[in-house]
Design an enzyme around this catalytic site. Structure first.
Site, short mmCIF file in Angstrom:
data_model
loop_
_atom_site.label_atom_id
_atom_site.label_comp_id
_atom_site.label_asym_id
_atom_site.label_seq_id
_atom_site.Cartn_x
_atom_site.Cartn_y
_atom_site.Cartn_z
N HIS A 110 -23.98 8.33 -13.53
CA HIS A 110 -23.86 6.88 -13.70
C HIS A 110 -22.68 6.38 -12.86
O HIS A 110 -21.63 7.03 -12.80
CB HIS A 110 -23.63 6.55 -15.18
CG HIS A 110 -23.44 5.09 -15.44
ND1 HIS A 110 -24.25 4.14 -14.86
CD2 HIS A 110 -22.52 4.42 -16.18
CE1 HIS A 110 -23.84 2.94 -15.25
NE2 HIS A 110 -22.80 3.08 -16.04
N CYS A 152 -26.65 1.45 -19.94
CA CYS A 152 -26.59 2.24 -18.71
C CYS A 152 -27.43 3.51 -18.80
O CYS A 152 -27.72 4.14 -17.78
CB CYS A 152 -25.15 2.61 -18.39
SG CYS A 152 -24.06 1.20 -18.31
N ASN A 201 -20.89 -1.28 -11.13
CA ASN A 201 -21.70 -0.74 -12.23
C ASN A 201 -22.89 -1.68 -12.44
O ASN A 201 -22.72 -2.82 -12.86
CB ASN A 201 -20.84 -0.66 -13.48
CG ASN A 201 -21.58 -0.13 -14.70
OD1 ASN A 201 -22.80 0.06 -14.66
ND2 ASN A 201 -20.86 0.11 -15.78
N1 ACO Z 1 -6.87 -6.50 -12.28
C1 ACO Z 1 -5.56 -6.28 -12.54
N2 ACO Z 1 -5.10 -5.79 -13.71
C2 ACO Z 1 -6.02 -5.52 -14.64
C3 ACO Z 1 -7.39 -5.74 -14.47
C4 ACO Z 1 -7.81 -6.24 -13.21
N3 ACO Z 1 -9.09 -6.46 -12.91
N4 ACO Z 1 -8.06 -5.36 -15.56
C5 ACO Z 1 -7.13 -4.92 -16.45
N5 ACO Z 1 -5.90 -5.03 -15.89
C6 ACO Z 1 -4.62 -4.68 -16.48
C7 ACO Z 1 -4.66 -4.66 -17.98
O1 ACO Z 1 -4.42 -5.93 -18.50
C8 ACO Z 1 -3.54 -3.69 -18.30
O2 ACO Z 1 -2.32 -4.36 -18.21
P1 ACO Z 1 -1.13 -4.07 -19.27
O3 ACO Z 1 -0.82 -2.62 -19.08
O4 ACO Z 1 -0.07 -5.02 -18.85
O5 ACO Z 1 -1.74 -4.36 -20.62
C9 ACO Z 1 -3.59 -2.68 -17.16
O6 ACO Z 1 -4.31 -3.34 -16.09
C10 ACO Z 1 -4.31 -1.40 -17.49
O7 ACO Z 1 -5.54 -1.71 -18.14
P2 ACO Z 1 -6.46 -0.61 -18.75
O8 ACO Z 1 -7.62 -1.24 -19.44
O9 ACO Z 1 -5.63 0.38 -19.49
O10 ACO Z 1 -6.99 0.07 -17.37
P3 ACO Z 1 -7.82 1.38 -17.21
O11 ACO Z 1 -7.11 2.29 -16.31
O12 ACO Z 1 -8.35 1.92 -18.52
O13 ACO Z 1 -9.09 0.85 -16.39
C11 ACO Z 1 -11.41 0.27 -16.73
C12 ACO Z 1 -9.96 -0.12 -16.97
C13 ACO Z 1 -11.65 0.27 -15.23
C14 ACO Z 1 -12.31 -0.74 -17.38
C15 ACO Z 1 -11.69 1.68 -17.29
O14 ACO Z 1 -11.19 1.77 -18.60
C16 ACO Z 1 -13.15 2.06 -17.31
O15 ACO Z 1 -13.76 2.25 -16.27
N6 ACO Z 1 -13.73 2.27 -18.50
C17 ACO Z 1 -15.10 2.78 -18.64
C18 ACO Z 1 -16.16 1.81 -18.27
C19 ACO Z 1 -17.52 2.48 -18.40
O16 ACO Z 1 -17.70 3.65 -18.16
N7 ACO Z 1 -18.53 1.79 -18.81
C20 ACO Z 1 -19.80 2.50 -18.95
C21 ACO Z 1 -20.78 1.79 -19.55
S1 ACO Z 1 -20.96 0.12 -18.96
C22 ACO Z 1 -22.42 -0.45 -19.71
O17 ACO Z 1 -23.00 0.22 -20.52
C23 ACO Z 1 -22.89 -1.80 -19.34
#
Ligand code: ACO
Length: 333
Positions: free
Chosen positions: A260, A119, A290
């Protein structure tokens, strides 16, 4: 590594972007995996994303974005000296996607190569091109962030497939003349101790493509989202502050911050930590998700065309991605 704020004499002469026609909504995704529009919007801010056709490659999107940037900058393809494509989804492992773009545009005299910084790639490309122009190696450069992430998405993994989309953004950089803007300061960094947080494990020499690895979906993106989130906020804040300081600006001077586009909660946290009001922070991730290297490039073009800033305004771009990598740029438009 931060670059000095001495006048570089390089400016952004034009921008362009392209996204595929096909829209994939959150509701449609909820028919593929156990998720919901409500979860995706609340946790990420994403409402829909664009998906390229099977016969539409990264280079095609890159070229479409590039043509608009060339047109806006009043430059012909034949005049372009340097093409850098930032991508983690090249058309082919070799030759570089930039060479496919060169051929498609007819940019006959250009030097063309790709960079891989996930990214962060578009701002890495901006710094490389800026330094090469400032050093006198080239008069101009076409920099492009382009991705077909749908081709490396695991469509059965709800923790990643809701996040990504396809598209491309481009900019033409030129030597500044009287009254032109300036890329005032740039910052970039990497932390190779954290490669495991976000990667495509298969498809390279460490884990070649074979049926066993493909059965395990190792050719697709995997991410430890929570960990990545924390690093993203910290590094994007640090990188933005570094370029703002090197440019000699204060937060009130800034007309627009273009971050980003990965997660609205990350963007809000950065705006808060930089003390920049939300209305000055450009967001389009609800439409595209993204798009990795393309995200900040598409956002720059849309913000520019929507009149979010004008010639002479101060803007900050900041990115973060796999590597881990991060980068920022302070630009006087
Ligand atoms: N739908 C429903 N539930 C979901 C989904 C979904 N799509 N995805 C995960 N869950 C569930 C998980 O299983 C978890 O359930 P549990 O508590 O029973 O285990 C719960 O939701 C919470 O999951 P988390 O991973 O803790 O959710 P979080 O609030 O951290 O959000 C996310 C996840 C959106 C991926 C976030 O962590 C994020 O945006 N991270 C950064 C991503 C980023 O910035 N990337 C940049 C670079 S990308 C690149 O370089 C290509």
């Amino acid at each position: 590594m931060t670059e000095s704020n001495s006048s570089s004499g390089v400016f952004v002469a034009g921008t362009g972007s392209y996204v595929p026609e096909k829209v994939l909504t959150n509701d449609e995704l909820a028919t593929l995996v156990d998720t919901s529009d409500e979860w995706i919007v609340t946790r990420t801010g994403i409402k829909e994303r664009r998906i390229a056709r099977d016969d539409e490659f990264t280079s095609h999107m890159a070229s479409a974005a590039a043509r608009k940037a060339l047109e806006q900058s009043g430059t012909s393809a034949e005049e372009i000296d340097l093409i850098i494509v930032a991508t983690i989804t090249p058309d082919t492992p070799t030759p570089a996607t930039a060479c496919h773009v060169q051929q498609q545009l007819g940019a006959t005299k250009a030097v063309a190569f790709d960079i891989s910084a996930a990214c962060s790639g578009f701002l890495y490309a901006m710094k490389i091109a800026k330094r090469m122009i400032a050093a006198g190696a080239f008069e101009n450069a076409l920099i492009i962030g382009a991705e077909k992430l749908s081709a490396v998405t695991n469509w059965s993994d709800r923790t990643t497939c809701v996040l990504f989309g396809d598209g491309a953004g481009a900019a033409v950089l030129k030597k500044s003349g009287e009254g032109d803007g300036d890329i005032v300061a740039t910052e970039m960094g990497s932390d190779g101790t954290l490669t495991h947080l976000l990667n495509i494990p298969g498809g390279g020499t460490a884990c070649p493509i074979n049926s066993e690895n493909v059965d395990k979906n190792l050719q697709t993106l995997s991410m430890l989202g929570k960990e990545v989130f924390k690093h993203a906020v910290t590094r994007m804040k640090q990188a933005s502050e570094a370029v703002i300081e090197r440019a000699g600006w204060s937060p009130e001077d800034i007309a627009c911050v273009i971050p980003h586009q990965a997660n609205l909660r990350i963007i809000d946290a950065i705006a808060d930590r930089l003390a920049v009001p939300n209305e000055k922070v450009f967001v389009n991730l609800h439409k595209y998700g993204n798009t990795s290297a393309a995200a900040v490039a598409i956002a720059l073009d849309e913000a520019h065309r929507e009149g979010k800033f004008k010639r002479g305004d101060k803007i900050v771009l900041v990115v973060f991605g796999a590597g881990l990598t991060w980068a920022a740029a302070a630009i006087e438009w």
